[in-house]
Design a protein around this motif. Structure first.
Motif, PDB file in Angstrom:
ATOM      1  N   ALA A  50       0.816  -1.216   0.000  1.00 18.54           N
ATOM      2  CA  ALA A  50       0.000   0.000   0.000  1.00 18.54           C
ATOM      3  C   ALA A  50       0.851   1.267   0.000  1.00 18.54           C
ATOM      4  O   ALA A  50       0.439   2.290  -0.544  1.00 18.54           O
ATOM      5  CB  ALA A  50      -0.945  -0.009   1.200  1.00 18.54           C
ATOM      6  N   ARG A  51       2.015   1.199   0.623  1.00 18.63           N
ATOM      7  CA  ARG A  51       2.930   2.348   0.605  1.00 18.63           C
ATOM      8  C   ARG A  51       4.248   1.973  -0.076  1.00 18.63           C
ATOM      9  O   ARG A  51       5.341   2.275   0.406  1.00 18.63           O
ATOM     10  CB  ARG A  51       3.176   2.874   2.021  1.00 18.63           C
ATOM     11  N   GLY A  52       4.124   1.276  -1.196  1.00 16.35           N
ATOM     12  CA  GLY A  52       5.272   1.025  -2.057  1.00 16.35           C
ATOM     13  C   GLY A  52       6.351   0.141  -1.474  1.00 16.35           C
ATOM     14  O   GLY A  52       7.535   0.318  -1.775  1.00 16.35           O
ATOM     15  N   GLY A  53       5.969  -0.825  -0.629  1.00 14.98           N
ATOM     16  CA  GLY A  53       6.951  -1.747  -0.072  1.00 14.98           C
ATOM     17  C   GLY A  53       7.486  -1.348   1.284  1.00 14.98           C
ATOM     18  O   GLY A  53       8.314  -2.067   1.868  1.00 14.98           O
ATOM     19  N   GLN A  54       7.042  -0.223   1.825  1.00 14.90           N
ATOM     20  CA  GLN A  54       7.509   0.229   3.145  1.00 14.90           C
ATOM     21  C   GLN A  54       7.109  -0.785   4.213  1.00 14.90           C
ATOM     22  O   GLN A  54       5.997  -1.306   4.199  1.00 14.90           O
ATOM     23  CB  GLN A  54       6.866   1.583   3.453  1.00 14.90           C
ATOM     24  N   PRO A  55       7.988  -1.080   5.167  1.00 17.79           N
ATOM     25  CA  PRO A  55       7.589  -1.967   6.268  1.00 17.79           C
ATOM     26  C   PRO A  55       6.354  -1.446   6.994  1.00 17.79           C
ATOM     27  O   PRO A  55       6.156  -0.232   7.105  1.00 17.79           O
ATOM     28  CB  PRO A  55       8.823  -1.959   7.178  1.00 17.79           C
ATOM     29  N   TRP A  56       5.560  -2.361   7.491  1.00 13.33           N
ATOM     30  CA  TRP A  56       4.295  -2.018   8.141  1.00 13.33           C
ATOM     31  C   TRP A  56       4.290  -2.577   9.559  1.00 13.33           C
ATOM     32  O   TRP A  56       5.246  -3.215   9.999  1.00 13.33           O
ATOM     33  CB  TRP A  56       3.118  -2.564   7.319  1.00 13.33           C
TER      34      TRP A  56
END
Length: 681
Positions: free
Chosen positions: A290-296
């Protein structure tokens, strides 16, 4: 910091003498992060305008002293009784006009200016007081938006809806055109005549329903954004988030993502479902993408049983650890639970917690503490990312429109069909992003589009450009049917995909329950649920229906387009058949699995970054599995259920304990993390 570990902390449920024990147990379990204050509004504002933060100051100070950071909630998820008593107009109403009363939680109309004003006032007090507190690391706005009050249909919401429509359409004439109001004499002459889609004698206007779903999502997001604005003004520089829920229809995760500094998720796997890790895999991929591969952040899960299913089974030994590592393997940089200490009273007293009713001398606490130590041992994993060559498309607008009433079949379930198309990729060990059709796709070799019923001309043009430039696209049935306002595209299905797919659909043939279809050709087997009368306009039929009224008609097609190809599936193939098809498309796209020859039940993912490359092997199956690694690596996480096997011949001396290994043997629920060459770990 490493991987954050902890859970929801609700000290207001306990006398202060328990708080000291909490801090000692948190340190023993290697807790690094807690979410605090989610349901504390009534405690910090016991009466209108009367504030009591002294007790919460002591909580924050104690956590800071123990070296534990706080994801501080804005406390607005559950208004105190005095607010709804003084202002009953904040209470939500359903489509029948029945009021939802206080006594549980989330009892507010999202459009209520009274609720929003009181919420903003509270958040301003919180932000001003704790902006510089040493424990504050992150803001947690609201809680599980749309969980219980998905939409409100009261007069306040109706007025807000009309304002939303004015902004969206500008004029009543534009609204009438978008809603096709010439049908059934629904033409409006003034915005004042427009109501929410309340219970009507028969099917409400579908475009009106679709817009109300859009509006409902926007109204919830407006509550979030009102609080976010206060935090940005009063506590600048502190990141903000809110906890989304899996496959949650009222809240468009992609629309919310730009407004969150980090994606956060609550996910509760069901121990009674042997394949629930497949649902987790899809949702985790979506969160990461959802945010381009950023860790969640995994903000909530259960260490054991929940309280809200018809039958609430505990997690068997090892399951909590396995499912926690699954989140990390798919991009999570936090593993948190609901909640820290199990409640004695209230609706969730039978919901498990990190510290159960029985205290720390329990299996759950021992497993929790072991997991905390294990996660703390590999801080270098935090911040690494996954890379995918395959994307699966998901679109909330299409989901909302697909499942409205008066459709060819009520059996079309967006969530189920999305999972069915994700599963073959997961089982093949292929990294997959889940993205909206508006996302830039040029970085993917293969794109799978399950059921894009609603598809705009712009998104269709993006798909065509992707294939023209060399991509491989798979489109499932009942796609490209309507535009953004649920109006059928000129020429019918597949609308703006007609040239790209090289076909048109002349007629839909939804199948009766239990009926089976047979396919012959390159893909032989069974199918069900749906069929279409496809007319080829340049595409090649790879499989055809046999028997019945569609005998000989195309079921699976392929159409070369530019440097790529577009594949179309006009039915729902059985799992093995869909797997065979997607495997062929993967081969054409040149997409390789993370680990070749992956045994059944074993999941393989890779995260990489400045700290190196890490291979995760997770065994969800029931039999011991042996995995040959793509290249030798050093085991950094394993246990009694995961045994490294060095590549030593018979009679060779045993290698050092930290020597690179070529094979791993995993028992059921086993976990292994391997640092591959180039890793600094």
């Amino acid at each position: 910091m490493g991987i954050r570990f902890g859970g929801d902390y609700n000290p207001e449920q306990w006398p202060e003498e328990v708080w000291a024990e909490d801090l000692e147990l948190m340190k023993a379990a290697r807790v690094s992060t807690v979410t605090a204050g989610i349901f504390s509004w009534a405690r910090v504002e016991p009466r209108p305008g009367e504030w009591d933060f002294g007790w919460f100051d002591r909580v924050m100070d104690g956590l800071a002293g123990a070296g534990i950071e706080v994801c501080l909630a804005t406390m607005t998820a559950s208004p105190p009784p005095w607010l709804s008593h003084a202002h009953p107009e904040i209470l939500p109403e359903d489509a029948d006009g029945r009021r939802r009363w206080p006594g549980a939680r989330q009892h507010y109309c999202p459009s209520s200016p009274v609720y929003r004003a009181h919420a903003v006032r509270l958040v301003e007090r919180l932000a001003t007081r704790y902006a510089g507190h040493p424990a504050l690391a992150l803001w947690h706005i609201g809680n599980e938006y749309g969980c219980h009050t998905r939409q409100c249909y009261c007069d306040v919401s109706a007025a807000d809806f009309r304002d939303w429509l004015r902004e969206r359409y500008g004029s009543v004439d534009a609204l009438n055109d978008a809603w096709s109001t010439a049908f059934w004499s629904q033409t409006y002459t003034d915005f004042a005549e427009v109501l929410p889609p309340r219970t009507a004698p028969t099917f409400p206007n579908p475009a009106q329903q679709l817009d109300y779903l859009r509006f409902g999502d926007a109204a919830l997001r407006a509550c979030y954004l009102a609080e976010k604005e206060v935090l940005a003004r009063c506590a600048p520089g502190v990141p903000v988030t809110t906890n989304l829920m899996p496959q949650h229809k009222p809240v468009d995760a992609f629309a919310w993502a730009p407004h969150l500094d980090v994606m956060a998720l609550d996910f509760y796997q069901d121990p009674f479902l042997s394949d629930d890790h497949l649902r987790a895999a899809y949702v985790f991929d979506l969160m990461r993408s959802a945010r381009g591969g950023q860790p969640w952040l995994l903000l909530e899960q259960a260490p054991g049983a929940v309280n809200w299913r018809p039958r609430n089974g505990p997690k068997p030994p090892g399951a909590m650890r396995l499912w926690s590592w699954q989140a990390v393997a798919q991009g999570a940089d936090a593993v948190l639970f609901f909640q820290w200490r199990q409640s004695r009273g209230g609706a969730e007293k039978f919901h498990s917690a990190m510290v159960p009713h029985g205290g720390p001398d329990t299996r759950i606490f021992r497993e929790v503490a072991a997991l905390g130590r294990e996660l703390a041992s590999v801080p270098e994993i935090a911040g690494t990312r996954s890379r995918a060559a395959v994307a699966l498309l998901a679109d909330w607008r299409s989901w909302w429109a697909l499942e409205l009433d008066s459709r060819p079949s009520t059996a079309l379930d967006h969530s189920r069909l999305a999972l069915e198309h994700h599963r073959p990729l997961y089982e093949a060990g292929v990294a997959c992003d889940v993205v909206p059709p508006s996302r830039e796709l040029s970085g993917y070799r293969m794109v799978v589009a399950p059921q894009l019923y609603l598809l705009t001309e712009q998104d269709a043009a993006r798909l065509a450009a992707y294939v023209r430039d060399g991509g491989q696209l798979v489109v499932s049935f009942f796609s490209g049917v309507v535009d953004a306002q649920d109006r059928v595209h000129p020429g019918g299905c597949p609308g703006p995909l007609r040239e790209l797919l090289g076909l048109r659909v002349e007629e839909f043939w939804p199948q009766p329950e239990g009926a089976a279809l047979t396919l012959q050709g390159a893909y032989r087997g069974r199918a069900d649920l749906w069929a279409e009368d496809v007319v080829l306009e340049g595409a090649e039929a790879l499989a055809r229906f046999t028997g019945g009224p569609l005998d000989g008609r195309p079921a699976v097609t392929r159409h070369p387009y530019g440097r790529g190809a577009a594949w179309y599936v006009a039915t729902r193939p059985e799992p093995a058949l869909l797997r065979a098809l997607l495997d062929d498309v993967r081969e054409a796209a040149g997409v390789a699995p993370v680990v070749a020859g992956l045994p059944a039940g074993v999941q393989a993912t890779v995260r990489e970054g400045a700290a190196g490359r890490f291979l995760f092997l997770l065994h969800h199956g029931e039999r011991t599995a042996r995995v040959t690694l793509p290249e030798p690596g050093r085991v950094v996480v394993s246990d009694a259920t995961g045994r490294p096997e060095p590549a030593a011949g018979p009679g060779d001396p045993a290698p050092p304990a930290d020597a690179p290994v070529h094979r791993i043997t995993l028992a059921p629920r086993g976990v292994a993390v391997i640092a591959l060459p180039g890793a600094d770990a």
